[in-house]
Write a protein that holds these residues in place. Structure first.
Motif, PDB file in Angstrom:
ATOM      1  N   THR A 114     -27.494 -52.467  -8.276  1.00 17.49           N
ATOM      2  CA  THR A 114     -28.478 -52.934  -7.119  1.00 17.49           C
ATOM      3  C   THR A 114     -29.707 -52.271  -7.161  1.00 17.49           C
ATOM      4  O   THR A 114     -30.605 -52.796  -6.198  1.00 17.49           O
ATOM      5  CB  THR A 114     -27.455 -52.368  -5.957  1.00 17.49           C
ATOM      6  OG1 THR A 114     -27.570 -50.877  -6.087  1.00 17.49           O
ATOM      7  CG2 THR A 114     -26.131 -52.835  -5.819  1.00 17.49           C
ATOM      8  N   GLY A 115     -30.248 -51.453  -8.149  1.00 22.29           N
ATOM      9  CA  GLY A 115     -31.349 -50.821  -8.174  1.00 22.29           C
ATOM     10  C   GLY A 115     -31.220 -49.425  -7.177  1.00 22.29           C
ATOM     11  O   GLY A 115     -32.463 -48.972  -6.931  1.00 22.29           O
ATOM     12  N   ARG A 116     -30.169 -49.069  -6.726  1.00 26.45           N
ATOM     13  CA  ARG A 116     -30.055 -48.063  -5.974  1.00 26.45           C
ATOM     14  C   ARG A 116     -29.067 -46.869  -6.646  1.00 26.45           C
ATOM     15  O   ARG A 116     -28.314 -47.167  -7.424  1.00 26.45           O
ATOM     16  CB  ARG A 116     -29.397 -48.389  -4.518  1.00 26.45           C
ATOM     17  CG  ARG A 116     -30.369 -49.384  -3.962  1.00 26.45           C
ATOM     18  CD  ARG A 116     -31.885 -48.914  -3.524  1.00 26.45           C
ATOM     19  NE  ARG A 116     -32.727 -49.815  -3.214  1.00 26.45           N
ATOM     20  CZ  ARG A 116     -33.348 -49.779  -1.991  1.00 26.45           C
ATOM     21  NH1 ARG A 116     -33.004 -49.047  -1.051  1.00 26.45           N
ATOM     22  NH2 ARG A 116     -34.164 -50.847  -1.779  1.00 26.45           N
ATOM     23  N   ARG A 117     -29.071 -45.668  -5.893  1.00 24.21           N
ATOM     24  CA  ARG A 117     -28.263 -44.653  -6.518  1.00 24.21           C
ATOM     25  C   ARG A 117     -27.526 -44.147  -5.479  1.00 24.21           C
ATOM     26  O   ARG A 117     -27.835 -44.060  -4.238  1.00 24.21           O
ATOM     27  CB  ARG A 117     -29.303 -43.546  -7.209  1.00 24.21           C
ATOM     28  CG  ARG A 117     -30.193 -44.047  -8.408  1.00 24.21           C
ATOM     29  CD  ARG A 117     -31.163 -42.979  -8.523  1.00 24.21           C
ATOM     30  NE  ARG A 117     -32.162 -42.706  -7.529  1.00 24.21           N
ATOM     31  CZ  ARG A 117     -32.740 -41.534  -7.326  1.00 24.21           C
ATOM     32  NH1 ARG A 117     -32.631 -40.356  -8.253  1.00 24.21           N
ATOM     33  NH2 ARG A 117     -33.738 -41.623  -6.103  1.00 24.21           N
ATOM     34  N   ASP A 118     -26.576 -43.125  -5.866  1.00 27.40           N
ATOM     35  CA  ASP A 118     -25.709 -42.379  -4.548  1.00 27.40           C
ATOM     36  C   ASP A 118     -26.655 -41.162  -4.272  1.00 27.40           C
ATOM     37  O   ASP A 118     -27.594 -40.991  -4.671  1.00 27.40           O
ATOM     38  CB  ASP A 118     -24.295 -42.168  -5.265  1.00 27.40           C
ATOM     39  CG  ASP A 118     -24.270 -41.000  -6.119  1.00 27.40           C
ATOM     40  OD1 ASP A 118     -25.163 -40.812  -6.521  1.00 27.40           O
ATOM     41  OD2 ASP A 118     -22.933 -40.813  -6.452  1.00 27.40           O
ATOM     42  N   ASN A 194     -21.420 -45.649 -10.404  1.00 25.12           N
ATOM     43  CA  ASN A 194     -20.535 -45.956  -9.130  1.00 25.12           C
ATOM     44  C   ASN A 194     -20.417 -47.278  -9.036  1.00 25.12           C
ATOM     45  O   ASN A 194     -21.445 -48.127  -9.209  1.00 25.12           O
ATOM     46  CB  ASN A 194     -21.056 -45.177  -7.816  1.00 25.12           C
ATOM     47  CG  ASN A 194     -20.934 -43.873  -7.635  1.00 25.12           C
ATOM     48  OD1 ASN A 194     -19.656 -43.426  -8.070  1.00 25.12           O
ATOM     49  ND2 ASN A 194     -21.620 -42.830  -7.418  1.00 25.12           N
ATOM     50  N   ASN A 195     -19.152 -47.912  -8.624  1.00 27.94           N
ATOM     51  CA  ASN A 195     -18.975 -49.412  -8.512  1.00 27.94           C
ATOM     52  C   ASN A 195     -18.248 -49.756  -7.177  1.00 27.94           C
ATOM     53  O   ASN A 195     -17.260 -49.246  -6.806  1.00 27.94           O
ATOM     54  CB  ASN A 195     -18.250 -49.750  -9.802  1.00 27.94           C
ATOM     55  CG  ASN A 195     -18.734 -49.442 -11.033  1.00 27.94           C
ATOM     56  OD1 ASN A 195     -19.441 -50.157 -11.619  1.00 27.94           O
ATOM     57  ND2 ASN A 195     -18.507 -48.322 -11.548  1.00 27.94           N
ATOM     58  N   ILE A 196     -19.026 -50.665  -6.622  1.00 29.45           N
ATOM     59  CA  ILE A 196     -18.393 -51.189  -5.433  1.00 29.45           C
ATOM     60  C   ILE A 196     -17.885 -52.596  -5.910  1.00 29.45           C
ATOM     61  O   ILE A 196     -18.769 -53.477  -6.204  1.00 29.45           O
ATOM     62  CB  ILE A 196     -19.682 -51.589  -4.169  1.00 29.45           C
ATOM     63  CG1 ILE A 196     -20.116 -50.210  -3.863  1.00 29.45           C
ATOM     64  CG2 ILE A 196     -18.738 -52.075  -2.996  1.00 29.45           C
ATOM     65  CD1 ILE A 196     -21.347 -50.326  -2.792  1.00 29.45           C
ATOM     66  N   LEU A 272     -17.887 -45.154   2.207  1.00 28.38           N
ATOM     67  CA  LEU A 272     -19.324 -45.549   1.414  1.00 28.38           C
ATOM     68  C   LEU A 272     -20.372 -44.380   1.824  1.00 28.38           C
ATOM     69  O   LEU A 272     -20.982 -43.838   0.943  1.00 28.38           O
ATOM     70  CB  LEU A 272     -19.704 -46.803   1.385  1.00 28.38           C
ATOM     71  CG  LEU A 272     -18.936 -47.958   0.783  1.00 28.38           C
ATOM     72  CD1 LEU A 272     -19.311 -49.171   0.696  1.00 28.38           C
ATOM     73  CD2 LEU A 272     -18.390 -47.618  -0.819  1.00 28.38           C
ATOM     74  N   SER A 273     -20.470 -44.355   2.906  1.00 26.67           N
ATOM     75  CA  SER A 273     -21.552 -43.430   3.506  1.00 26.67           C
ATOM     76  C   SER A 273     -21.583 -41.918   3.372  1.00 26.67           C
ATOM     77  O   SER A 273     -22.503 -41.232   3.259  1.00 26.67           O
ATOM     78  CB  SER A 273     -21.927 -43.785   4.844  1.00 26.67           C
ATOM     79  OG  SER A 273     -20.743 -43.370   5.707  1.00 26.67           O
ATOM     80  N   GLN A 274     -20.331 -41.572   2.977  1.00 30.14           N
ATOM     81  CA  GLN A 274     -20.244 -40.317   2.549  1.00 30.14           C
ATOM     82  C   GLN A 274     -20.888 -39.889   1.286  1.00 30.14           C
ATOM     83  O   GLN A 274     -21.299 -38.621   0.859  1.00 30.14           O
ATOM     84  CB  GLN A 274     -18.660 -39.707   2.255  1.00 30.14           C
ATOM     85  CG  GLN A 274     -17.880 -40.059   3.744  1.00 30.14           C
ATOM     86  CD  GLN A 274     -16.453 -39.391   3.533  1.00 30.14           C
ATOM     87  OE1 GLN A 274     -16.168 -38.478   2.826  1.00 30.14           O
ATOM     88  NE2 GLN A 274     -15.419 -40.337   3.993  1.00 30.14           N
ATOM     89  N   TYR A 275     -20.986 -41.066   0.433  1.00 33.80           N
ATOM     90  CA  TYR A 275     -21.393 -40.748  -0.892  1.00 33.80           C
ATOM     91  C   TYR A 275     -22.678 -41.491  -1.241  1.00 33.80           C
ATOM     92  O   TYR A 275     -23.354 -41.043  -2.213  1.00 33.80           O
ATOM     93  CB  TYR A 275     -20.377 -41.427  -2.068  1.00 33.80           C
ATOM     94  CG  TYR A 275     -18.924 -40.769  -1.727  1.00 33.80           C
ATOM     95  CD1 TYR A 275     -18.685 -39.454  -2.435  1.00 33.80           C
ATOM     96  CD2 TYR A 275     -17.901 -41.177  -1.166  1.00 33.80           C
ATOM     97  CE1 TYR A 275     -17.369 -38.980  -2.174  1.00 33.80           C
ATOM     98  CE2 TYR A 275     -16.792 -40.767  -0.969  1.00 33.80           C
ATOM     99  CZ  TYR A 275     -16.536 -39.651  -1.440  1.00 33.80           C
ATOM    100  OH  TYR A 275     -15.237 -38.933  -1.187  1.00 33.80           O
ATOM    101  N   ILE A 276     -23.075 -42.468  -0.336  1.00 35.87           N
ATOM    102  CA  ILE A 276     -24.204 -43.290  -0.886  1.00 35.87           C
ATOM    103  C   ILE A 276     -24.878 -43.256   0.759  1.00 35.87           C
ATOM    104  O   ILE A 276     -24.572 -43.501   1.748  1.00 35.87           O
ATOM    105  CB  ILE A 276     -24.138 -44.641  -1.096  1.00 35.87           C
ATOM    106  CG1 ILE A 276     -23.033 -44.537  -2.472  1.00 35.87           C
ATOM    107  CG2 ILE A 276     -25.190 -45.464  -1.579  1.00 35.87           C
ATOM    108  CD1 ILE A 276     -22.308 -46.235  -2.790  1.00 35.87           C
ATOM    109  N   LEU A 382     -18.574 -33.562  -2.283  1.00 33.74           N
ATOM    110  CA  LEU A 382     -18.669 -34.934  -2.659  1.00 33.74           C
ATOM    111  C   LEU A 382     -17.772 -35.210  -4.065  1.00 33.74           C
ATOM    112  O   LEU A 382     -17.917 -36.499  -4.166  1.00 33.74           O
ATOM    113  CB  LEU A 382     -20.263 -35.133  -3.071  1.00 33.74           C
ATOM    114  CG  LEU A 382     -21.435 -35.167  -1.579  1.00 33.74           C
ATOM    115  CD1 LEU A 382     -22.729 -35.347  -2.230  1.00 33.74           C
ATOM    116  CD2 LEU A 382     -20.701 -36.154  -0.873  1.00 33.74           C
ATOM    117  N   THR A 383     -17.338 -34.407  -4.268  1.00 36.19           N
ATOM    118  CA  THR A 383     -16.544 -34.667  -5.646  1.00 36.19           C
ATOM    119  C   THR A 383     -14.919 -35.030  -5.378  1.00 36.19           C
ATOM    120  O   THR A 383     -14.160 -35.047  -6.324  1.00 36.19           O
ATOM    121  CB  THR A 383     -16.725 -33.511  -6.737  1.00 36.19           C
ATOM    122  OG1 THR A 383     -16.077 -32.666  -5.993  1.00 36.19           O
ATOM    123  CG2 THR A 383     -18.016 -33.289  -6.973  1.00 36.19           C
TER     124      THR A 383
END
Length: 595
Positions: A114-118, A194-196, A272-276, A382-383
């Motif tokens: 996506t061009g983005r990171r967590d 990471n993969n959605i 998702l928002s917990q990690y990204i 976060l792990t």
């Protein structure tokens, strides 16, 4: 944080067990592994042949160690096999010469950056399975057959193009994310993703047709690109997914299973928002990123800031990457540039796309730390693994394919449908066994719901006809019609509707299973388990392998074990009475259509 959590984090979760965050045992294993590779000629230290950097950075070696539980001998075996394979397949030449259009066609069939990171700086990929129908895959295979790019002997042509995607991950995306220092532990290279994974609107038949497509990626990643996976977030799981999950998750290593998050619709954005960060989550999943599957990366501001563009592509008026393979190269003055390679219109291309704004060496992009650095409690939170979002194992009211129901279910194991529907969590899929009834059993014309006629749930108006029970419970005259993509319907023989009871009673042998039901049950069990196995295992492999699984170098053994387990399932299904099998199939038919 419990001691169990700390032990798990110590073993595998980023940044623990990565470069700069090793325990004494892990550091000793790395030293032994590196020495063995050097002694066998598979590793060259800095200064060899006039080169300032070693042939392989420590984080790459650590990927193989993590995959093999920090066993130096096992890690060396896999590393050697990969290095021999890379020479045989000529991976470097392939990446430099693959046609950019072929590369792009392949990119559109697999997870896309996506061009983005967590929040830790790990790149986020998106994969939507629904667009991958038979027509799309067929067109792709025709393109491969017509391609001038021919594989070496004994190499699957499709794997050549997959190799290019993996090389892009390890040679461009991960080094770029490593070079962005606005993250904790910038000294630790990024070596995972990471993969959605969106599997909504995908039926069982489509999953089954994609099995080989997914397994190609899984096999390649497990063998030659280990431990490049951080997490998988599975979104839009079909109704049958929870039922078969308990069966197939035993086929994977617990570490791999712990990386999988299965999210219900209401938990997608909260999880998702917990990690990204929300600005890096696509809008369709509750975030603010206007990214759709198929697009080129929308580089986040922090990444764009470190780049000095020379020949960028444009997407919606903003800089992005061009299609085709890209790799990092170091200039004589020590600066690092991104070079677009591959071929266009029959000729090789070499175009500088951008440079890093701050001069940095390739070595710096792969880690410079010499001492371990501490990990704080916020990072530990976060792990956490994905087991909290996975369907629970059930052994009482809910029956799954992993544990087929017994011949004579107890009342506790056969609750009323109404009670089960209200008490069963949304993350599970119960298989209800229909209550048996005698042929003369009738229902009051006025039901509890106040409805009468054939609209009633028991179809009372047909109880005295030859068609009694066809709509409610099915008969040997009924049929399951598969319309493709998981769309199935149940029909009955129309010539029997409304007929009077026959003068001669036809006695059905209750001891013999109804033809068709058993075969369909076996087929569903095998297909569903095979689909989920290929989906879960392969999705992890599509952009990077997970930890060690039973598939690692033991394919033949796994195939044998899987076959025996399927035989056991079939045997237990065969022991079941007809009404139980019939109810099982009817439930699965509805679930597949909903899915």
């Amino acid at each position: 944080m419990s001691q169990t959590d700390l032990s798990r984090i110590e073993s595998f979760q980023y940044p623990a067990a990565h470069f700069g965050h090793l325990s004494d045992h892990q550091q000793n294993a790395l030293d032994a592994f590196r020495k063995q590779c050097q002694d066998e000629g598979y590793y060259k230290p800095a200064g060899t042949n006039g080169k300032n950097d070693p042939s392989h950075d420590d984080e790459t070696l650590l990927r193989y160690l993590r995959a093999r539980r920090f066993n130096p001998q096992e890690a060396y075996k896999q590393f050697k096999e990969t290095e021999d394979w890379r020479i045989e397949t000529k991976v470097g030449d392939l990446y430099d010469s693959i046609d950019t259009e072929e590369y792009e066609q392949t990119r559109r069939l697999y997870p896309q950056w996506t061009g983005r990171r967590d929040k830790r700086g790990i790149p986020v990929f998106l994969y939507e399975v629904a667009p991958l129908n038979t027509k799309t895959i067929g067109a792709y295979e025709k393109l491969i057959n017509a391609s001038p790019l021919k594989p070496p002997p004994n190499v699957n042509p499709k794997l050549l193009r997959l190799v290019a995607l993996y090389e892009s991950l390890t040679r461009f995306v991960m080094p770029l994310c490593s070079a962005v220092t606005d993250r904790k532990h910038p000294e630790t290279p990024i070596s995972q993703s990471n993969n959605i994974v969106d599997i909504s609107k995908v039926g069982l038949k489509q999953f089954w047709n994609l099995k080989a497509h997914m397994q190609d990626a899984s096999t390649l990643a497990t063998a030659h690109y280990p431990e490049t996976l951080d997490r998988i977030f599975i979104i839009g799981a079909p109704a049958f997914f929870p039922t078969v999950w308990g069966w197939i998750k035993r086929w994977f290593d617990p570490i791999t299973v712990s990386k999988i998050f299965i999210l219900s619709p209401q938990n997608v954005f909260p999880t998702l928002s917990q990690y990204i960060d929300p600005e890096n989550i696509p809008k369709k999943y509750g975030g603010n990123l206007d990214f759709e599957f198929g697009m080129m990366p929308i580089l986040e501001p922090a990444i764009d800031k470190v780049l000095q563009w020379e020949n960028p592509a444009l997407q919606n008026g903003k800089h992005t990457l061009p299609i085709g393979p890209i790799k990092w190269e170091e200039s004589h003055d020590g600066t690092v540039k991104a070079v677009a390679v591959g071929s266009e219109k029959g000729g090789l291309r070499r175009t500088t796309i951008c440079r890093l704004e701050t001069p940095v060496s390739i070595k710096a992009m792969h880690g410079l730390a010499t001492v371990n650095t501490p990990i704080d409690e916020l990072e530990l939170s976060l792990t956490t693994d994905g087991t909290a979002t996975q369907p629970p194992d059930t052994d009482d009211a809910n029956i799954d394919i992993a544990t087929p129901p017994t011949d004579s279910p107890t009342p506790a194991a056969t609750p009323k449908p109404e009670a089960q529907e209200t008490s069963t969590p949304s993350t599970t899929l119960p298989i209800r066994e229909p209550q048996t009834q005698t042929p003369n059993e009738t229902e009051s014309p006025t039901s509890a719901s106040g409805r009468t006629g054939t609209s009633d749930t028991r179809f009372a108006a047909q109880n005295q006809t030859h068609a009694a029970g066809q709509l409610a419970a099915g008969t040997p005259h009924s049929a399951i019609n598969d319309h493709g993509h998981g769309d199935k319907t149940l029909t009955m023989e129309p010539s029997t509707v409304g007929q009077a009871p026959k003068e001669v009673n036809i006695v059905k042998d209750e001891g013999a299973p109804a033809p068709g039901y058993l075969d369909a049950a076996k087929a569903y069990a095998g297909q569903a388990a095979g689909m989920v196995t290929s989906t879960v295992g392969a999705v992890g492999g599509l952009v990077g392998g997970g930890g060690k699984t039973e598939m690692d170098g033991e394919e033949k053994l796994v195939e044998k074990e899987k076959s025996e387990e399927e035989k056991e399932t079939e045997r237990r299904i065969e022991e079941k009475a007809n009404p139980v099998i019939e109810g099982f199939l009817r439930e699965k038919t509805v679930s597949s259509a909903v899915g």
